[in-house]
Design an enzyme around this catalytic site. Sequence first.
Site, PDB file in Angstrom:
ATOM      1  N   CYS A 109       0.820  -1.228   0.000  1.00 51.67           N
ATOM      2  CA  CYS A 109       0.000   0.000   0.000  1.00 51.67           C
ATOM      3  C   CYS A 109       0.847   1.268   0.000  1.00 51.67           C
ATOM      4  O   CYS A 109       0.322   2.370  -0.083  1.00 51.67           O
ATOM      5  CB  CYS A 109      -0.912  -0.028   1.214  1.00 51.67           C
ATOM      6  SG  CYS A 109      -1.633  -1.633   1.473  1.00 51.67           S
ATOM      7  N   HIS A 248      -3.148   6.684   2.273  1.00 52.62           N
ATOM      8  CA  HIS A 248      -3.630   5.390   1.779  1.00 52.62           C
ATOM      9  C   HIS A 248      -5.041   5.161   2.338  1.00 52.62           C
ATOM     10  O   HIS A 248      -5.290   5.366   3.532  1.00 52.62           O
ATOM     11  CB  HIS A 248      -2.678   4.288   2.240  1.00 52.62           C
ATOM     12  CG  HIS A 248      -3.228   2.917   2.042  1.00 52.62           C
ATOM     13  ND1 HIS A 248      -3.808   2.495   0.862  1.00 52.62           N
ATOM     14  CD2 HIS A 248      -3.271   1.863   2.887  1.00 52.62           C
ATOM     15  CE1 HIS A 248      -4.206   1.248   0.993  1.00 52.62           C
ATOM     16  NE2 HIS A 248      -3.891   0.838   2.210  1.00 52.62           N
ATOM     17  N   ASN A 278     -10.271  -0.907   0.207  1.00 51.47           N
ATOM     18  CA  ASN A 278      -8.825  -0.728   0.238  1.00 51.47           C
ATOM     19  C   ASN A 278      -8.251  -1.320  -1.045  1.00 51.47           C
ATOM     20  O   ASN A 278      -8.230  -2.521  -1.226  1.00 51.47           O
ATOM     21  CB  ASN A 278      -8.283  -1.454   1.479  1.00 51.47           C
ATOM     22  CG  ASN A 278      -6.782  -1.364   1.606  1.00 51.47           C
ATOM     23  OD1 ASN A 278      -6.087  -1.062   0.618  1.00 51.47           O
ATOM     24  ND2 ASN A 278      -6.276  -1.609   2.797  1.00 51.47           N
TER      25      ASN A 278
END
Length: 323
Positions: A109, A248, A278
Amino acid sequence: SFPKITKVAKYVPELVIPNNQLSEIMDTTDDWITSRTGIHQRHIATSETTSQLASKVAKKLVATLDVKSIDFIIVATMTPDYTTPSTACLVQQEIGATNAFALDVSAACSGFVYALSTAEKFLLSGIYKKGLVIGAETMSNILNWQDRSTAVLFGDGAAGVLIETTASDPMFLAEKLQADGSRAMALTARKLPNNQPLDVLSSDEQSFLAMDGKKIFDFVLRDVSGQIVTLLANNSEIAQSLDYVLAHQANERILDALAKKTKIARDKFLSNVRYYGNTSAASIPLLLADKVEDGTLTLTGKQTVLLTGFGGGLTFGSLLIKL
Ligand SMILES: O=C(O)C1CCN(c2ccc(-c3cc(CO)ccc3Cl)cn2)CC1
């Protein structure tokens, strides 16, 4: 002249899965998901690979260019089509960027932030002039769909930027890239089996994404917030004019916690996790693209933003840039 982001583009697979549809296939509820993560839906690739998502973004980025003028393609992904060829090479072929070298960045990420920092250095070297930096993931392919604690959190998508040496003023102001391998096992996926005949290691069947959520939350609250605070303190003048934080997009609650820990106003933290879940390395460029699209970000070099990625590795990285 200096490196600058001159274009952003995104592509998400067509299929949208709202939380209620997930509660039909696993023991979860829309209430739990939205209250604990802020996620309302996610896009799921049913027939497209990560390289195909990335190629759709690349095609949009080069639509108005001579594709032969692209010097490099970097794809940040933790769900590459293959170990080799790289996903970036598949994109290169798909768009015909025959003069571009191509590589993938594996930083989960934090991938897009690591890749953008890498691209800037290629450009600062003066050897290269123009490149594509794309975050792309098909997280749906690595999830354990029987494990409600992770399957509800992630989604598929891709987004990226065209970066080139055109600016009269520097866009990249400050950065800090870090890793903490001592907590590497807090987030794992797709351990490749060993199968050579002399193999003394047992080939571990651990292939789905596995996450120690608590450990990662703590990592973000302690280490990531520390990185942000230090970077801003070391660049206090720039920090005065900080307009937005593009962190993120893992979880809405983590943005609340980061705002508190860093003492940055919560409304500076841009967010779109509700629409995508996500999407790992794609999450920051997806947010960038959405916020350019709705006019929040203008790409006129007047806005000071902080990009902060954090996740598997464990990796974390922050870039202070003038967008
Ligand atoms: O019970 C609850 O509230 C659960 C607790 C566990 N949760 C978590 C935990 C960790 C992450 C996460 C993941 C990455 C990897 O991209 C990076 C950063 C973070 Cl903070 C996301 N969600 C969901 C809600």
